[in-house]
Design a protein around this motif. Structure first.
Motif, short mmCIF file in Angstrom:
data_model
loop_
_atom_site.label_atom_id
_atom_site.label_comp_id
_atom_site.label_asym_id
_atom_site.label_seq_id
_atom_site.Cartn_x
_atom_site.Cartn_y
_atom_site.Cartn_z
N ILE A 1 0.83 -1.20 0.00
CA ILE A 1 0.00 0.00 0.00
C ILE A 1 0.87 1.25 0.00
O ILE A 1 0.58 2.24 -0.70
CB ILE A 1 -0.95 -0.01 1.21
CG1 ILE A 1 -1.96 -1.14 1.06
CG2 ILE A 1 -1.67 1.32 1.35
CD1 ILE A 1 -2.87 -1.32 2.26
N ILE A 2 1.95 1.23 0.77
CA ILE A 2 2.85 2.38 0.82
C ILE A 2 3.49 2.61 -0.55
O ILE A 2 3.58 3.74 -1.04
CB ILE A 2 3.92 2.18 1.90
CG1 ILE A 2 3.29 2.23 3.29
CG2 ILE A 2 5.02 3.23 1.78
CD1 ILE A 2 4.25 1.93 4.43
N ILE A 3 3.95 1.52 -1.19
CA ILE A 3 4.54 1.66 -2.53
C ILE A 3 3.49 2.15 -3.52
O ILE A 3 3.77 2.99 -4.39
CB ILE A 3 5.13 0.31 -2.99
CG1 ILE A 3 6.33 -0.08 -2.12
CG2 ILE A 3 5.56 0.39 -4.46
CD1 ILE A 3 7.49 0.90 -2.17
N GLN B 1 12.47 -3.44 -0.02
CA GLN B 1 13.67 -3.52 -0.85
C GLN B 1 13.54 -2.49 -1.98
O GLN B 1 12.45 -2.18 -2.42
CB GLN B 1 13.81 -4.90 -1.47
CG GLN B 1 13.76 -6.05 -0.47
CD GLN B 1 13.79 -7.39 -1.18
OE1 GLN B 1 14.68 -7.68 -1.96
NE2 GLN B 1 12.79 -8.22 -0.90
N PHE B 2 14.69 -2.01 -2.43
CA PHE B 2 14.69 -1.15 -3.61
C PHE B 2 15.92 -1.49 -4.45
O PHE B 2 16.93 -0.80 -4.42
CB PHE B 2 14.69 0.34 -3.24
CG PHE B 2 14.30 1.23 -4.39
CD1 PHE B 2 12.96 1.49 -4.64
CD2 PHE B 2 15.25 1.77 -5.23
CE1 PHE B 2 12.58 2.30 -5.71
CE2 PHE B 2 14.89 2.57 -6.30
CZ PHE B 2 13.55 2.84 -6.53
N PRO B 3 15.83 -2.60 -5.20
CA PRO B 3 16.97 -3.00 -6.03
C PRO B 3 17.18 -2.02 -7.17
O PRO B 3 16.26 -1.28 -7.55
CB PRO B 3 16.53 -4.37 -6.56
CG PRO B 3 15.05 -4.31 -6.55
CD PRO B 3 14.67 -3.48 -5.36
N PRO B 4 18.38 -1.98 -7.75
CA PRO B 4 18.64 -1.07 -8.88
C PRO B 4 17.67 -1.25 -10.04
O PRO B 4 17.35 -0.29 -10.74
CB PRO B 4 20.07 -1.44 -9.29
CG PRO B 4 20.69 -2.00 -8.05
CD PRO B 4 19.59 -2.71 -7.33
N SER B 5 17.18 -2.48 -10.23
CA SER B 5 16.25 -2.73 -11.33
C SER B 5 14.93 -1.98 -11.16
O SER B 5 14.19 -1.78 -12.13
CB SER B 5 15.98 -4.23 -11.45
OG SER B 5 15.50 -4.76 -10.23
N ALA C 1 7.66 -7.89 -3.07
CA ALA C 1 7.67 -9.34 -3.27
C ALA C 1 9.07 -9.89 -3.48
O ALA C 1 9.30 -11.09 -3.38
CB ALA C 1 6.78 -9.72 -4.46
N GLY C 2 10.02 -9.00 -3.77
CA GLY C 2 11.42 -9.42 -3.94
C GLY C 2 11.66 -10.27 -5.18
O GLY C 2 12.62 -11.04 -5.23
#
Length: 256
Positions: free
Chosen positions: A57-59, A132-136, A213-214
């Motif tokens: 929800i935050i995202i 998480q906030f991966p570069p992708s 969800a990673g």
């Protein structure tokens, strides 16, 4: 186009530095709005009404902030220029009018990303959550920006014709909020496939897949998000161009 973008980016940056209180006010308002609704829902139900879905929800809320900024950028600029009587001078520029507003939207989107990132950090801190906030994820953010600008071109066409579209833009925020918050990826394949045809939705789904969800990039809907964003941008710019020619032909450009 690059020179035009740099000029617009410098203009946006100077305005931001000149009026820093606007940025701080926006940051606090957007943060308190979401947090107030969350606390209100928990108080009324007496339980944690969102549970494990809060991260998504935050995202989704952050995605909505990006989308609303893209939606409002072009029509707000057109309305303001029409009221100041300077809209005609922009059309006399050596640059194409759609290139000007595309550069403005891209520059404004970069500024809004800073605001959105600040809101997300505050919300994650207030709720004690982490994502998480991966570069992708940058690719998903890019498709979100492109798709949101396409909405701005659609709204900009109506603003050229009718000039006053403020209430219409406010009304459009609610279905967009629903679209950004709805976890289509957890629904049936039929509903998910249909949702991929809606503007911005594939980008919102991809962002949640990457950050909450990673999932690795290859297992997300990033290709559909890119196709969706580019398709809507091309169609919206064609729509905007048709309205530009219509407004010019009917002598409606100078009205407000």
């Amino acid at each position: 186009m690059l020179r035009l973008f740099l000029l617009e980016f410098w203009r946006v940056l100077r305005l931001q530095l000149r009026y820093p209180l606007e940025f701080v006010s926006g940051l606090l308002i957007l943060t308190l709005l979401f947090y107030g609704l969350l606390i209100g829902a928990q108080h009324m139900t007496g339980v944690d009404s969102v549970g494990d879905s809060l991260n998504g929800i935050i995202i989704g809320y952050g995605t909505w902030i990006i989308v609303i900024a893209g939606l409002n950028q072009i029509p707000t600029d057109i309305t303001g220029e029409a009221q100041r009587g300077t809209l005609e001078s922009i059309f006399l520029s050596t640059y194409r009018i759609d290139s000007i507003y595309l550069a403005r939207s891209l520059a404004g989107s970069l500024q809004n990303l800073v605001l959105t990132f600040g809101v997300l950090l505050l919300l994650l801190w207030l709720t004690g959550r982490s994502v998480q906030f991966p570069p992708s994820a940058i690719l998903a953010v890019a498709t979100t920006i492109i798709a949101s600008i396409s909405l701005g071109f659609f709204a900009g066409g109506f603003a050229l014709r009718f000039k006053q579209v403020g209430r219409t833009l406010m009304l459009a925020q609610y279905p967009l909020l629903f679209m950004m918050m709805t976890p289509f990826e957890n629904m049936s394949p039929e509903i998910l496939n249909l949702s991929m045809l809606l503007p911005v939705v594939p980008s919102a789904v991809t962002l949640r897949e990457l950050t909450t969800a990673g999932k690795p990039l290859g297992e997300t809907h990033i290709v559909l998000a890119a196709l969706n964003a580019i398709t809507y941008l091309v169609v919206s710019m064609f729509f905007f161009g048709r309205y530009v020619r219509s407004v010019k032909a009917n002598g409606l450009l100078g009205g407000h």
